[in-house]
Design a protein around this motif. Structure first.
Motif, short mmCIF file in Angstrom:
data_model
loop_
_atom_site.label_atom_id
_atom_site.label_comp_id
_atom_site.label_asym_id
_atom_site.label_seq_id
_atom_site.Cartn_x
_atom_site.Cartn_y
_atom_site.Cartn_z
N ALA B 348 0.84 -1.20 0.00
CA ALA B 348 0.00 0.00 0.00
C ALA B 348 0.87 1.24 0.00
N GLY B 349 1.97 1.18 0.79
CA GLY B 349 2.89 2.31 0.81
C GLY B 349 3.47 2.57 -0.56
N ALA B 350 3.82 1.48 -1.27
CA ALA B 350 4.38 1.64 -2.62
C ALA B 350 3.36 2.29 -3.54
N VAL B 351 2.09 1.86 -3.43
CA VAL B 351 1.04 2.45 -4.25
C VAL B 351 0.93 3.94 -3.95
N ILE B 352 0.89 4.26 -2.66
CA ILE B 352 0.74 5.67 -2.26
C ILE B 352 1.94 6.49 -2.73
N HIS B 353 3.12 5.86 -2.59
CA HIS B 353 4.38 6.50 -2.98
C HIS B 353 4.38 6.83 -4.47
N CYS B 354 3.87 5.87 -5.28
CA CYS B 354 3.93 6.06 -6.72
C CYS B 354 2.75 6.86 -7.25
N LEU B 355 1.75 7.10 -6.43
CA LEU B 355 0.51 7.70 -6.91
C LEU B 355 0.25 9.06 -6.24
N HIS B 356 1.26 9.86 -6.09
CA HIS B 356 1.13 11.21 -5.53
C HIS B 356 0.37 11.18 -4.20
N LYS B 363 -9.89 6.18 -6.51
CA LYS B 363 -9.14 7.01 -7.45
C LYS B 363 -7.95 6.23 -8.01
N MET B 364 -7.85 4.95 -7.63
CA MET B 364 -6.78 4.12 -8.19
C MET B 364 -7.37 3.29 -9.31
N GLY B 365 -6.92 2.08 -9.50
CA GLY B 365 -7.50 1.22 -10.54
C GLY B 365 -6.50 0.94 -11.64
N GLY B 366 -6.57 -0.29 -12.16
CA GLY B 366 -5.75 -0.66 -13.30
C GLY B 366 -4.26 -0.70 -13.03
N LEU B 367 -3.89 -0.81 -11.78
CA LEU B 367 -2.45 -0.77 -11.47
C LEU B 367 -1.76 -2.10 -11.75
N ARG B 368 -2.55 -3.13 -12.13
CA ARG B 368 -2.01 -4.47 -12.34
C ARG B 368 -0.83 -4.45 -13.31
#
Lengths: 485, 612
Positions: B348-356, B363-368
């Protein structure tokens, strides 16, 4: 007197020889560096001599002196305290007076007196030690004779101390009249047959307690304390407050134990009264002081009040070992802490500005200006207030636990009230030290030699070590006190 | 110097160094200190664990006795048995990975050194907590991790909301800590020691099972455990604690500190075995927490809050295990949970880190395809969290549910509750995966993860997938649990099937679109329920109205300090007596001499009065 006897007296002999050497050296050539070196070397040599002296202990060397582990431990403490005082005084003296050599001679002599008190097993040696220590102190107090204040302090101390000694001597005479002896343990045999309501004996002992109580500045014999501390040079005041009191207390405890005065319950009640008065009045007087020396003077009144509790607790035979152990630990912790607190004042007074009588606002912002010295003061104050991880906490914890085990609730209540008042005035200094001050113009220029920094670190470390790993010292005290009891 | 003492000492020393040198050290040096110290500790732990596994001997080390008065001798001493080895391995192992991850995650933060000094301090305190041989030292570690949690939750202190979250975490856990301190006082006065092993031995001798004292003492300890481990009713701080940096959430609020309560109960389990009433309370609390937090997780939109509620719910399983007496199953789940939840948080941290710094899953989606490494870790982490067969979470959760089933009387009810929780768990974990990683991309990542993030993720992936096969040396520590072999096969099959059903539901609702969730949420009841769960069953509001409001009301009443009249009068009395006393210090010698004489006369008078 054989060679073993002399061995037992080694610290005293070393100090006496050192004092003689110092005197001769000063007579031949004035050299402050050599004198101060000789003085410190003498004091340290006397400290080290404890190791050899310990091999022949315990023994009576004449009826006057008893060389046992207790005497040796406290001789070592006094010599170390003397050495620290001498080292801290160097810069202080260099920037004042032009002939400071005799100061060191007096310091060594005074330490000799303190050590004699630690050895004393006879009222005669008690008086000898006490006077040797005090007379040197009169001169030390007045030593920087440029201003009026030290002289005034010395005269006050001289007159009142003389009166106290006279009272004490009168007490000795009455005691001799009742028991026919002045030797502590011989007195015990005589006292065993005396009724606890014997009037001569009670008056005699209360007069002696008055004399010694004056030196300990117990209320109501405390009036001189702030004036003398205030007037005396900072290092001398530190020495007077630590060694000057510890030595008297040691001999008081020795006398009480050896002569078994604990039997006289009314005497113990009187001591309890003095303790309560000292704890409350000492802390009350210190409350709003802005002059740090006077604040420490009143705080020493309170601490002596805490300390004499152990005599009251010790009157119960079951709790005597714990009480005496607590008292001895308290003395060591108190000595280290007091030397540290006055050490800071010495360091701040040592600079070229020759600032005396450090006030609260003089130390404001000290943390940002002189962090090391501020840490010294912080540790000393926390220790005096009895905050955990410092020597003062362990000492107070010990004292309280011994008093709790004996159920002395009134004394404990006064101690609790007194200590909580104490927190206020100790922490007030810390608050001042941590203030952010735009201009550090208030702070007096401090000594900043390497040796001062080294001493500062040593003092901080010793207070913290006594607070964090007190166990080995406690066990050592316990083992030597078993022999004394 | 014992090598055992180095384990907490290394991070502690590093923390102090980083605190002192924070302004002067370059980020590189800070990272070497911060990560290296924990890494070295992990190596020492590995060798200690190796020793332990070969010899099986309990190690003890007394550094020094802090104080010794009468029979009160608290020591700075360590006690290393199987349980401690497991805990130390998790703390230093997972801790090391999270520290490494933090180097990249916190790279651009100006307070880099402060972050690592707090993190190291935390690791040191946590190690102290699990290594302590007496409850006093354990309490030191317990409070230490509490302080570090406070510091790290409020790490970005410029935002007042973060400060409020930190304060909430601290104050709410403090309620539990107070109960625990009372428990320690009670244990010491009743049993005369705080050393854990002698304490349990003494309790077994002096206390009869089911008596009032054991129940009271364990209930107080349970209070501490409930606060620290965010269980009902003191769980409300954990979702807010997500205000801290994400690696902090992974380390403190998922893998280690929040499981301290589980550790405490497991460590003192012999006391709890004497108090069946407390044990039952733990089991009920566990199940209630599992369900409540799982439903709350289902309704969250913030990725970290989903994981926070999931953590509360999973610790609920551990409490259930403890409550039914399956201590090793509880510790087993503690370990596997540390793996997969740390993995999920770091993911989750990596997602947050990479997604501003985006937290909202819608507001996410399709990150696969865009963040494949993170996707893989989330997939494995969620599978383990949902306890799909053969993942680590499956083994641990399965053994807990079987142990619950085996309990007479209330067993099946607890089992059913746990099972319902497992169903919801599967639904919310895959809801998260499907919404974040499948479907339309709503936000484009602005960077990719570097090796310092990828490596910890991959290592944790392996652990989360296969950690269930790690054997734990706990047989000496805990009493043997009941034999599960005579449990009906149908019970086991149900346990395996439930998570798969949950996965299917999540697929149908959130990916396939066969079942529409909007029909449910559009109805007024559905909407109300969703909001109710999203706010965590409105417990925060309840506490606010029940506790905070009356308290602030009382405070407002007392604004004019009616109580202070008493204290102020003490102050003025002291000032008055100070002035009175000082006025006696005239500085005049003759007056001083007079007081001395009067003092002497007083003493002599007392003597004369009492003389016979």
């Amino acid at each position: 007197m054989n060679i073993d006897d002399l061995q037992g007296l080694l610290p005293l002999l070393t100090l006496a020889a050192g004092a003689t050497a110092l005197m001769l050296q000063i007579a031949f050539a004035r050299n402050i560096k050599l004198t101060s070196f000789l003085a410190v070397a003498t004091l340290l040599a006397a400290t080290l001599s404890i190791v050899w002296a310990g091999e022949s202990a315990p023994r009576f060397v004449t009826p006057l002196l008893r060389a046992d582990k207790l005497a040796l431990v406290f001789s070592a403490l006094f010599c170390v305290a003397g050495a620290v005082t001498a080292i801290l005084s160097m810069d202080y003296l260099n920037n004042r007076g032009d002939e400071p050599e005799e100061y060191f001679l007096l310091l060594v002599l005074s330490t000799l007196g303190a050590c004699v008190l630690a050895y004393a097993s006879h009222l005669a040696s008690l008086l000898l030690g006490l006077e040797l220590m005090s007379v040197s102190l009169y001169a030390l107090i007045a030593y920087p004779d440029k201003t009026k204040l030290p002289l005034e302090a010395a005269i006050k101390y001289l007159v009142l101390s003389g009166a106290a000694s006279a009272t004490m001597l009168f007490g000795f005479a009455l005691l001799y009249a009742t028991t026919g002896t002045l030797q502590f343990s011989a007195m015990a045999q005589q006292l065993a047959n005396i009724d606890t309501g014997n009037i001569t004996l009670l008056v005699a002992s209360v007069m002696i307690v008055t004399g010694l109580g004056f030196k300990l500045s117990l209320v109501p014999f405390h009036m001189w304390t702030p004036d003398v501390y205030d007037g005396a040079p900072a290092p001398v005041a530190g020495y007077l407050a630590s060694v000057g009191k510890a030595a008297v207390f040691v001999v008081l405890v020795r006398w009480f134990i050896a002569s078994n005065l604990f039997r006289f319950s009314i005497l113990i009640d009187c001591i309890a009264l003095l303790a309560i008065l000292s704890m409350l009045a000492g802390n009350g007087l210190a409350l709003l002081q802005t002059n740090i020396k006077r604040m420490l003077a009143y705080s020493s009144v309170a601490h002596m009040g805490y300390l004499v509790i152990i005599l009251v607790v010790g009157s119960d035979l079951a709790h005597r070992p714990l009480a005496i152990e607590a008292g001895m630990y308290y003395l060591i912790a108190y000595t280290a802490t007091t030397i540290a607190a006055f050490g800071l004042l010495t360091l701040l007074s040592a600079g070229k500005s020759q600032k005396e009588n450090i006030q609260l606002h003089d130390v404001s912002g000290l943390f940002w200006h002189q962090p090391l010295y501020a840490c010294l003061m912080l540790v000393a104050l926390l220790s005096l207030a009895g905050i955990p991880l410092t020597a003062g906490f362990v000492a107070k914890f010990y004292l309280i636990s011994s008093a709790v085990s004996d159920g002395r609730w009134i004394l404990l209540g006064s101690l609790a009230i007194g200590s909580s008042i104490g927190i206020y005035y100790y922490l007030r200094v810390v608050f001042y030290m941590t203030r952010r001050v735009e201009e550090h113009k208030n702070i007096p220029e401090a000594a900043h030699g390497l040796i001062e920094k080294f001493m500062t670190c040593t003092l901080i470390a010793s207070i913290l070590l006594l607070g964090i790993v007190p166990q080995s010292l406690m066990e050592y005290l316990r083992s030597i006190l078993q022999l004394v009891n | 110097m014992n090598s055992l003492s180095l384990i907490p000492a290394l991070p502690l020393v590093s923390a102090v160094l980083l605190m002192i040198g924070s302004a002067r050290l370059s980020k590189r040096v800070v990272a070497i200190f911060g990560v290296g110290s924990v890494g070295l500790s992990a190596l020492i732990v590995a060798s200690v664990a190796q020793d332990f596994l070969t010899t099986g001997e309990v190690q003890t080390a007394t550094l020094w006795a802090w104080i010794s008065v009468a029979n009160f001798t608290p020591g700075i001493a360590f006690y290393i048995d199987g349980l401690t080895v497991v805990m130390m391995s998790v703390i230093t192992g997972v801790g090391f990975l999270i520290h490494l991850y933090s180097v990249e995650f916190m790279e651009s933060d100006e307070s880099f050194a402060r972050y690592f000094s707090y993190m190291n301090l935390f690791v040191a305190a946590m190690l102290l907590l699990v290594m302590a041989d007496n409850l006093l030292l354990l309490y030191l570690g317990w409070e230490g991790v509490g302080v570090c949690s406070y510091l790290l939750v409020g790490f970005w202190y410029r935002d007042p909301n973060n400060g409020a979250a930190a304060r909430k975490a601290f104050v709410v856990t403090r309620i539990g800590d107070t109960a625990m301190a009372l428990g320690l006082f009670l244990l010491f006065t009743e049993l005369g020691t705080l050393q854990i092993q002698p304490l349990m031995a003494a309790a077994n001798v002096q206390w009869s099972g089911g008596g009032t004292l054991p129940v009271l003492a364990t209930a107080l300890l349970l209070g501490g455990a409930v606060g620290k481990s965010a269980q009902l009713p003191l769980h409300t701080w954990l979702p807010d604690a997500m205000a801290g940096p994400t690696p902090v959430s992974a380390l403190i609020h998922a893998a280690t500190m929040v499981t301290a309560g589980v550790y405490l109960i497991a460590r003192t389990h012999e006391l709890f075995l004497l108090a069946p009433a407390t044990m039952q309370a733990i089991a009920w609390l566990g199940v209630a927490t599992v369900l409540l937090a799982a439903f709350a997780a289902l309704a969250q939109n913030d990725i970290k809050r989903i994981l926070a509620y999931s953590t509360i719910s999973q610790i609920g399983y551990m409490f259930l295990a403890l409550g039914v007496g399956a201590f090793s199953a509880g510790i087993f789940h503690l370990m596997t949970h540390a793996f997969f939840k740390a993995l999920l948080f770091l993911g989750a941290g990596a997602v947050i880190h990479c997604l501003h710094h985006e937290h909202n899953i819608f507001k996410m989606g399709g990150l696969r395809t865009r963040l494949p490494v993170v996707f893989a870790s989330f997939l494995i982490g969620s599978a383990a969290l949902a306890a799909l067969p053969f993942t680590s979470g499956f083994y641990s959760k399965d053994s807990i549910l079987l142990a619950a089933w085996a309990l007479p009387d209330i067993g099946p009810i607890l089992w059913a509750g746990g099972l319902l929780g497992a169903l919801i768990t599967a639904i919310y974990s895959f809801r998260l995966v499907f919404i974040v990683f499948f479907g339309e991309a709503n936000t484009e990542p602005d960077k990719q993860v570097g090796w310092k993030i990828a490596v910890p993720l991959m290592v944790l992936c392996v652990l989360a997938a296969f950690g269930g096969w790690i054997g734990q040396p706990l047989s000496e520590v805990f009493p043997a649990t009941a034999d599960f072999h005579n449990v009906a096969h149908s019970v086991e099959y149900i346990g395996i099937a439930i998570p798969l059903i949950g996965l299917l539901i999540a697929y149908l609702v959130f990916l396939g679109g066969q079942l529409s969730v909007s029909k449910l949420t559009d109805s007024s009841l559905g909407k109300a329920l969703q909001n109710f769960w999203r706010d965590g069953w409105r417990l925060d509001a309840l506490y606010h109205n029940l506790l905070v409001r009356p308290f602030t009301g009382l405070a407002r009443l007392c604004r004019n300090e009616p109580v202070d009249i008493f204290y102020n009068s003490i102050v003025s009395f002291l000032r008055w007596s100070h002035r009175g006393l000082v006025s006696l210090q005239t500085g005049e010698l003759r007056w001083y001499a007079t007081t001395m004489v009067f003092g002497l006369l007083l003493l002599v008078a007392i003597m004369l009065r009492n003389a016979s």
